[in-house]
Structure formats: structure tokens, C-alpha cells
Design a protein around this motif. Structure first.
Motif, mmCIF file in Angstrom:
data_model
loop_
_atom_site.group_PDB
_atom_site.id
_atom_site.type_symbol
_atom_site.label_atom_id
_atom_site.label_comp_id
_atom_site.label_asym_id
_atom_site.label_seq_id
_atom_site.Cartn_x
_atom_site.Cartn_y
_atom_site.Cartn_z
ATOM 1 N N LEU A 16 0.970 -1.198 -0.498
ATOM 2 C CA LEU A 16 -0.091 0.201 -0.268
ATOM 3 C C LEU A 16 0.607 0.921 0.371
ATOM 4 N N ASP A 17 -0.170 2.063 -0.513
ATOM 5 C CA ASP A 17 1.408 3.473 -0.307
ATOM 6 C C ASP A 17 1.120 4.203 0.466
ATOM 7 N N VAL A 47 -5.453 3.058 -7.956
ATOM 8 C CA VAL A 47 -6.362 3.706 -7.945
ATOM 9 C C VAL A 47 -6.606 5.202 -8.023
ATOM 10 N N ARG A 48 -5.329 5.485 -7.523
ATOM 11 C CA ARG A 48 -5.270 7.064 -7.608
ATOM 12 C C ARG A 48 -4.693 7.152 -9.523
ATOM 13 N N HIS A 65 0.322 2.844 -7.956
ATOM 14 C CA HIS A 65 -0.382 3.777 -7.428
ATOM 15 C C HIS A 65 -1.735 3.611 -8.401
ATOM 16 N N TYR A 89 -11.593 -0.575 -2.290
ATOM 17 C CA TYR A 89 -10.782 0.632 -1.691
ATOM 18 C C TYR A 89 -12.059 1.568 -1.538
ATOM 19 N N THR A 123 -2.010 5.762 1.821
ATOM 20 C CA THR A 123 -2.911 4.868 1.840
ATOM 21 C C THR A 123 -2.806 3.972 3.499
HETATM 22 N N1 URA Z 1 -4.264 2.052 -5.120
HETATM 23 C C1 URA Z 1 -3.405 3.077 -5.246
HETATM 24 O O1 URA Z 1 -2.884 3.940 -5.598
HETATM 25 N N2 URA Z 1 -2.379 2.948 -3.498
HETATM 26 C C2 URA Z 1 -2.762 2.012 -3.236
HETATM 27 O O2 URA Z 1 -1.904 2.572 -1.963
HETATM 28 C C3 URA Z 1 -3.422 0.934 -3.497
HETATM 29 C C4 URA Z 1 -4.496 0.948 -4.954
#
Ligand code: URA
Length: 234
Positions: free
Chosen positions: A103-104, A187-188, A185, A134, A107
Motif C-alpha cells: 500500500l502507498d 486506484v489514484r 498507484h 478501496y 494509503t
Molecule cells: N491504489 C493506490 O493508488 N494506492 C494504493 O496504495 C493501493 C492501490
């Protein structure tokens, strides 16, 4: 040959001080004979060490769930930042657990750890398609077109093609995103490709596992059943 107390710690019996107390209480036997001296040298390949009559088989397999707070990097060491390993109790660190995926830094949420190399390998393989859910807070509003774009597989701003994913609009600036892959990254970048900047991200679910009421920063072992369910999914 290795020290008995070290062997007991590495087997996940407890911390160094717990092991000391366990030995003192006479709960450990070596080939059936009670032993209290932790400094004694043993050969676990040929000698049988037992705790309360149960023979120890070296490092037991363990899978942990952490509710990661923001501000920790997913790494075993880092020069500048705090790492998620700092949140893992010593008794598990001694068992060589490693994070499963990442995970970032900013996050939060569900992050697994295991000392089972084979399971780790299977779970982080790019072929692995465990759905991860998420919760995102973001600028901008998710529209029906965004939902459809996620469903049919987004193309990121740098041209990278994503697998089909699910976007659920929860309210103003709040969405649930379900993805089956783990690009950097992910999801972002997916949200950014639709003009929505993510300000907060939390992983709530991975396959059948969810955070439940595990407090932020806390760690718990998965139950045998959870491990089985998860291992089979993998
Ligand atoms: N997507 C993200 O952008 N960051 C995460 O930590 C996990 C999934």
C-alpha cells in the motif's frame, strides 16, 4: 546447533521474555525431559522440543492482517520513512513475516503479512486476480460514464490499459473502487484518468477478507479458516 531460547522464539512461542518465563515454569521438554536452561544448545533436526507436551515443528506458518495507518511505507527497511514492519509485534517479526503486496505511504487499511514464501509468491503474482475493495475520497463527482469506463477497462494517462474494474458512487466525493490488479498507484491513477483527484484512500477488503473492526495500527492473526479460504482463492 542453536540456543533453545532462540529456537523457541523463532517458532513463534513468544517474545524473549515470554520464552524465559515459559522455560522457568518448566513447560518445555527436550526429548521428553523437562528443560529450563534457555542457553542450552539443541539440534532441532534430531531433538524433539515440546511445549506443554506438544512437539514444535519449527516456524509455524502465520498470516497476519494489519490495519495500516497513513505515513508508513510498505518495505522491510527505509532510510527516511517509518516502515510497516515497525507495526508488527516482535514475536511475528522473529518469524520472518513479509508484507503481501503493498500500500502507498498515505494509503490506509488492509495489508497482509506472511512467512510462507510459497503463499506470498502466489498472492503477489501478477496473474493473481484477487478483488480488492478501496474506499476513496476525491475531488469531483463520479458519473455514469466513469462507472462505464471503469467497467470496460480504463486506459491511464500514460497509455497503460487496466483490467475491468468497478466504481461505485457513494455520495459527493466518495466512491468504492474494486480492482483485480495492483499496479503502482493503481486506484489514484485510475481516478485521475477520469479527472478525480484522490485525497484519501483505504483498502477495506481483499478477496473474502475484510478489515472488520480491527483498529487502525492493530495486527491480528488470520484464523485457520480465513487462511484456508484465502489460500484456496490464491
Ligand atoms: N491504489 C493506490 O493508488 N494506492 C494504493 O496504495 C493501493 C492501490
Amino acid at each position: 546447533m542453536e540456543r533453545l531460547d532462540k529456537y523457541l522464539c523463532d517458532s513463534g512461542v513468544g517474545t524473549r521474555s515470554q520464552v524465559k518465563a515459559i522455560l522457568k515454569a518448566g513447560r518445555v521438554t527436550l526429548d521428553g525431559v523437562s528443560v529450563r536452561d534457555g542457553s542450552m544448545k539443541i539440534d532441532p533436526a534430531v531433538q524433539r522440543v515440546a511445549l506443554d507436551g506438544e512437539i514444535l515443528g519449527g516456524k509455524r506458518r502465520v498470516v497476519l492482517m494489519l490495519n495500516k495507518p497513513a505515513g508508513y511505507v510498505t518495505a522491510t527497511e527505509d532510510k527516511n520513512d517509518k516502515t510497516v514492519m515497525e507495526l508488527i509485534p516482535e514475536q511475528y517479526r522473529r518469524m520472518d513475516v513479509k508484507p503481501v503486496g503493498r500500500l502507498d505511504k498515505m494509503t490506509e487499511g488492509l495489508l497482509l503479512f506472511t512467512n510462507d514464501g510459497e503463499l506470498l509468491h502466489r498472492l503477489i503474482s501478477p496473474k493473481k486476480e484477487v478483488p480488492k475493495v478501496y474506499y476513496a475520497r476525491h475531488e469531483g463527482q463520479a458519473t455514469e460514464e466513469d462507472v462505464e469506463a471503469f467497467r470496460s477497462g480504463l486506459t491511464l494517462r500514460d497509455g497503460l490499459k487496466c483490467l475491468p474494474a468497478m466504481l461505485e458512487h457513494l455520495g459527493a466525493g466518495e466512491s468504492l473502487v474494486t480492482v483485480c490488479e495492483g499496479k503502482y498507484h493503481q486506484v489514484r491513477r485510475m481516478m485521475a484518468s477520469r479527472g478525480m483527484t484522490v485525497s484519501y484512500l483505504e483498502r477495506r477488503q481483499e478477496g473474502k477478507l475484510s478489515l472488520g473492526d480491527l483498529p487502525r495500527g492493530a495486527v491480528r492473526e488470520l484464523t485457520q479458516k480465513e487462511q484456508l479460504d484465502f489460500g484456496e482463492d490464491a
